[in-house]
Scaffold this motif. Structure first.
Motif, mmCIF file in Angstrom:
data_model
loop_
_atom_site.group_PDB
_atom_site.id
_atom_site.type_symbol
_atom_site.label_atom_id
_atom_site.label_comp_id
_atom_site.label_asym_id
_atom_site.label_seq_id
_atom_site.Cartn_x
_atom_site.Cartn_y
_atom_site.Cartn_z
ATOM 1 N N GLY A 67 55.969 -68.992 25.153
ATOM 2 C CA GLY A 67 56.389 -70.590 25.832
ATOM 3 C C GLY A 67 55.872 -70.676 27.126
ATOM 4 N N PRO A 68 56.007 -71.988 27.578
ATOM 5 C CA PRO A 68 55.337 -72.443 28.978
ATOM 6 C C PRO A 68 56.031 -71.764 30.006
ATOM 7 C CG PRO A 68 55.846 -74.368 27.282
ATOM 8 C CD PRO A 68 56.468 -73.204 26.828
ATOM 9 N N THR A 69 55.221 -71.436 31.026
ATOM 10 C CA THR A 69 55.778 -70.989 32.184
ATOM 11 C C THR A 69 57.002 -71.601 32.875
ATOM 12 O OG1 THR A 69 55.166 -69.980 34.435
ATOM 13 C CG2 THR A 69 54.225 -72.039 33.644
ATOM 14 N N GLN A 70 57.869 -70.688 33.268
ATOM 15 C CA GLN A 70 59.076 -71.494 34.088
ATOM 16 C C GLN A 70 58.753 -71.780 35.494
ATOM 17 O OE1 GLN A 70 61.450 -68.098 32.538
ATOM 18 N NE2 GLN A 70 62.925 -69.571 32.380
ATOM 19 N N ASP A 71 57.379 -71.398 36.002
ATOM 20 C CA ASP A 71 57.037 -71.828 37.211
ATOM 21 C C ASP A 71 56.509 -73.155 37.073
ATOM 22 O OD1 ASP A 71 55.790 -72.018 39.597
ATOM 23 O OD2 ASP A 71 54.709 -70.076 39.592
ATOM 24 N N GLY A 72 57.442 -74.106 37.468
ATOM 25 C CA GLY A 72 57.128 -75.489 37.580
ATOM 26 C C GLY A 72 56.114 -75.869 38.302
ATOM 27 N N LYS A 352 66.855 -64.059 25.871
ATOM 28 C CA LYS A 352 67.538 -65.348 25.603
ATOM 29 C C LYS A 352 68.129 -65.861 26.996
ATOM 30 C CE LYS A 352 70.014 -66.293 22.162
ATOM 31 N NZ LYS A 352 70.631 -66.339 20.971
ATOM 32 N N ARG A 353 68.828 -64.806 27.762
ATOM 33 C CA ARG A 353 69.519 -65.199 28.678
ATOM 34 C C ARG A 353 68.410 -65.661 30.075
ATOM 35 N NH1 ARG A 353 70.684 -63.928 33.684
ATOM 36 N NH2 ARG A 353 69.339 -62.031 33.807
ATOM 37 N N VAL A 354 67.425 -65.081 30.108
ATOM 38 C CA VAL A 354 66.687 -65.365 31.323
ATOM 39 C C VAL A 354 65.600 -66.481 30.970
ATOM 40 C CG1 VAL A 354 66.292 -62.916 32.056
ATOM 41 C CG2 VAL A 354 64.567 -63.915 30.703
ATOM 42 N N TYR A 355 65.557 -66.895 29.635
ATOM 43 C CA TYR A 355 64.779 -68.268 29.287
ATOM 44 C C TYR A 355 65.303 -69.004 28.265
ATOM 45 C CZ TYR A 355 60.713 -71.031 28.927
ATOM 46 O OH TYR A 355 59.489 -72.201 29.032
ATOM 47 N N PRO A 356 66.775 -69.592 28.532
ATOM 48 C CA PRO A 356 67.505 -69.992 27.310
ATOM 49 C C PRO A 356 66.930 -71.257 26.362
ATOM 50 C CG PRO A 356 68.241 -70.841 29.580
ATOM 51 C CD PRO A 356 67.259 -69.714 29.654
ATOM 52 N N GLY A 357 65.879 -71.798 26.838
ATOM 53 C CA GLY A 357 65.330 -73.074 26.469
ATOM 54 C C GLY A 357 64.305 -72.515 25.522
ATOM 55 N N GLU A 358 63.653 -71.417 25.329
ATOM 56 C CA GLU A 358 62.495 -70.865 24.659
ATOM 57 C C GLU A 358 62.954 -70.276 23.409
ATOM 58 O OE1 GLU A 358 59.283 -70.589 23.136
ATOM 59 O OE2 GLU A 358 59.951 -68.607 23.503
ATOM 60 N N ALA A 359 62.186 -70.604 22.120
ATOM 61 C CA ALA A 359 62.524 -70.407 21.018
ATOM 62 C C ALA A 359 62.499 -69.043 20.489
ATOM 63 C CB ALA A 359 62.071 -71.373 19.926
ATOM 64 N N GLN A 360 61.474 -68.415 20.900
ATOM 65 C CA GLN A 360 60.954 -67.094 20.363
ATOM 66 C C GLN A 360 62.116 -65.908 20.511
ATOM 67 O OE1 GLN A 360 57.715 -63.551 20.368
ATOM 68 N NE2 GLN A 360 57.090 -65.551 21.383
ATOM 69 N N ALA A 361 62.861 -66.037 21.613
ATOM 70 C CA ALA A 361 63.817 -64.929 21.898
ATOM 71 C C ALA A 361 65.051 -65.339 20.850
ATOM 72 C CB ALA A 361 64.520 -65.201 23.194
ATOM 73 N N SER A 362 65.205 -66.416 20.590
ATOM 74 C CA SER A 362 66.369 -66.795 19.405
ATOM 75 C C SER A 362 65.860 -66.127 18.099
ATOM 76 C CB SER A 362 66.605 -68.254 19.484
ATOM 77 O OG SER A 362 67.283 -68.686 20.396
ATOM 78 N N GLN A 363 64.475 -66.411 17.966
ATOM 79 C CA GLN A 363 63.817 -65.948 16.550
ATOM 80 C C GLN A 363 64.291 -64.445 16.364
ATOM 81 O OE1 GLN A 363 59.938 -66.302 16.521
ATOM 82 N NE2 GLN A 363 59.518 -65.830 14.701
ATOM 83 N N VAL A 364 63.836 -63.747 17.476
ATOM 84 C CA VAL A 364 63.662 -62.175 17.594
ATOM 85 C C VAL A 364 64.842 -61.713 17.318
ATOM 86 C CG1 VAL A 364 62.928 -60.129 18.682
ATOM 87 C CG2 VAL A 364 61.350 -62.016 18.481
ATOM 88 N N SER A 365 66.001 -62.128 18.076
ATOM 89 C CA SER A 365 67.418 -61.807 18.438
ATOM 90 C C SER A 365 68.053 -62.093 17.023
ATOM 91 C CB SER A 365 67.983 -62.277 19.570
ATOM 92 O OG SER A 365 67.968 -63.743 19.388
ATOM 93 N N GLY A 366 67.802 -63.194 16.304
ATOM 94 C CA GLY A 366 68.600 -63.490 14.939
ATOM 95 C C GLY A 366 68.080 -62.491 13.928
ATOM 96 N N VAL A 367 66.798 -62.133 14.033
ATOM 97 C CA VAL A 367 66.418 -61.098 13.183
ATOM 98 C C VAL A 367 66.898 -59.911 13.335
ATOM 99 C CG1 VAL A 367 64.444 -59.730 12.420
ATOM 100 C CG2 VAL A 367 64.071 -62.234 12.509
ATOM 101 N N LEU A 368 67.086 -59.646 14.469
ATOM 102 C CA LEU A 368 67.753 -58.123 14.827
ATOM 103 C C LEU A 368 69.083 -58.153 14.581
ATOM 104 C CD1 LEU A 368 65.901 -57.462 18.174
ATOM 105 C CD2 LEU A 368 65.894 -55.885 15.951
#
Length: 457
Positions: A67-72, A352-368
């Protein structure tokens, strides 16, 4: 006739239809004026199509790169530099979008519609703003010269339009354990980010120096960038493997850049390289430098299956940067690679908690979560993933698998049916088809089904 034969027939008909469309396009004369050279060139991809393909594929690739950096402030800085160049380019009207992505590997890339990304790994290796301008100018050059569109037009003559018009499944970028990160599948960018030719690279180098000097950057920035990449490649080839595979480097390109700066742009050497400004704007990123270095080492070790050493490096990285989204996901994937799914899940959930809007954490956690048979939570994760990054054709399968685990046969069948409209090959497709046969939704012969989660081991 079984379902696989039907799929093959449909695919052949679609292919022939696509080939006919290509032949028609050629017969009508698929030519356009190149915006850089002004000369007519063979072209079957319109500017509108470039933008459409970009919008479809680039979000998937940005997520593959954490994902894009959270450092705006950092992303705004890179955007300002990029826009100062693209405003001076041959195609200023393109919808340029500049992104710093959280991947550790050293690379930058451009999609044909103007989406440009550079990894935090390469930003840490740059010395000044002129080198950043050279990096971005080179990528803007690829967009302006329409290199991807030209390559795709040539491919369409050979293979028809089948597979053109969007991303292909399975990106080849993003570091170690890509299959684990992409176990859900995913629209990657392999077709749109395929290797450029050496002629393309030479032209992008030339355009990059032209644009950066128009924006009043010292052309020595291009020389410094190339020297850094060559030195790093000689010292640690694996760190630049992706960049050199898509952007072939050579001593000839470096020599050409030196000669161009000395001769054609000699007067521009009075411009600044803006080192202090670059250091000020990348100060927060550079604080992460030691942790990123540990992660780079861990990804290399993981790719060599030296998991114990990789885990030690990741522990060191997370001690330095405990809330780093990329680090948390790399540690999760490292545990997945060792089949330690219970240890992997907390890292994915923390990501997921530290970057809730980014998709990859939802993907990986869903598989797990599926692996842990926590089907309701898994379903919620895939819903979140689909909301953050719509369009992945594998999402209906995993939502269906979650519903099957919950005993909701009707909902599972609906998701499996939707999945089979988009994907008709592979273990997941076979599982979905066999379930629809077993449950009486379609007619066919029931066959043994391989566990569709078997890619996790």
């Amino acid at each position: 006739m079984d379902h696989i034969d039907i799929v093959r027939q449909l695919s052949r008909r679609d292919f022939l239809k696509a080939g006919g469309m290509t032949a028609l396009g050629i017969a009508l004369g698929g030519c356009a004026k190149n915006p850089v050279t002004g000369k007519s060139q063979f072209m079957l991809v319109s500017e509108e199509k470039e933008i459409q393909m970009d919008r479809q594929a680039s979000p998937m690739q940005l997520s593959n790169d954490y994902g894009p950096t959270q450092d705006g402030a950092l992303n705004a800085y890179v955007t300002r530099v990029g826009r100062s160049l693209s405003d001076m380019s041959h195609r200023p009207q393109m919808p340029y979008a500049y992104n710093v992505v959280n991947a550790n590997y050293v690379n930058a890339y451009a999609f044909p519609g103007g989406t440009i990304a550079c990894t935090r790994g390469i930003l840490l290796d740059l010395d000044n703003e002129a080198e950043l301008a050279a990096l971005l100018g080179h990528e803007i050059g690829h967009v302006n010269a329409r290199h991807t569109a030209a390559r795709m037009s040539s491919q369409m003559v050979i293979g028809g339009l089948a597979g053109v018009g969007g991303a292909v499944v399975g990106a080849k970028y993003g570091g170690a354990w890509g299959s684990l990160a992409g176990g859900i599948g995913g629209l990657g960018a392999g077709l749109l980010l395929a290797s450029y030719s050496r002629d393309d690279e030479r032209q992008a180098d030339s355009l990059g120096m032209e644009y950066m000097t128009r924006a009043q950057y010292n052309p020595d920035g291009m020389i410094g960038l190339m020297e850094m990449l060559n030195e790093q490649h000689d010292r640690q080839p694996s760190a630049l493997e992706v960049m050199f595979s898509t952007h072939p480097m050579s001593a000839e390109r470096l020599t050409a850049a030196r000669n161009r700066a000395k001769d054609q742009y000699y007067g521009a050497r009075e411009y600044s390289v803006y080192r202090e400004r670059y250091m000020d704007n990348t100060a927060e990123l550079r604080k992460l430098g030691p942790a990123v270095k540990d992660m780079q080492d861990a990804e290399k070790l993981g790719g060599e299956k030296k998991f114990g050493e990789a885990e030690d490096k990741m522990k060191s990285a997370l001690q330095k940067a405990p809330n780093d989204y990329t680090g948390l996901l790399i540690m999760a994937k490292l545990q997945m690679a060792q089949k330690q799914y219970d240890k992997a899940l907390p890292y994915a959930m923390e990501a997921k908690r530290v970057y809730p809007g980014e998709a990859q954490a939802s993907q990986v956690s869903g598989v797990l979560l599926l692996q842990s048979e926590k089907y309701a939570d898994a379903y919620d994760s895939f819903v979140q993933y689909d909301k953050a990054l719509p369009g992945n054709p594998y999402v209906p399968f995993f939502k269906g698998y979650s519903q099957e685990g919950l005993g909701n046969r009707e909902e599972a069948a609906r998701e499996y049916y939707n999945f089979l409209q988009k994907v008709r090959q592979g273990d997941q497709a076979n599982h979905a088809y066999q379930r629809l046969v077993q449950w009486g939704y379609i007619k066919g012969e029931v066959e043994p089904v391989r566990d569709p989660m078997s890619y996790l081991g």
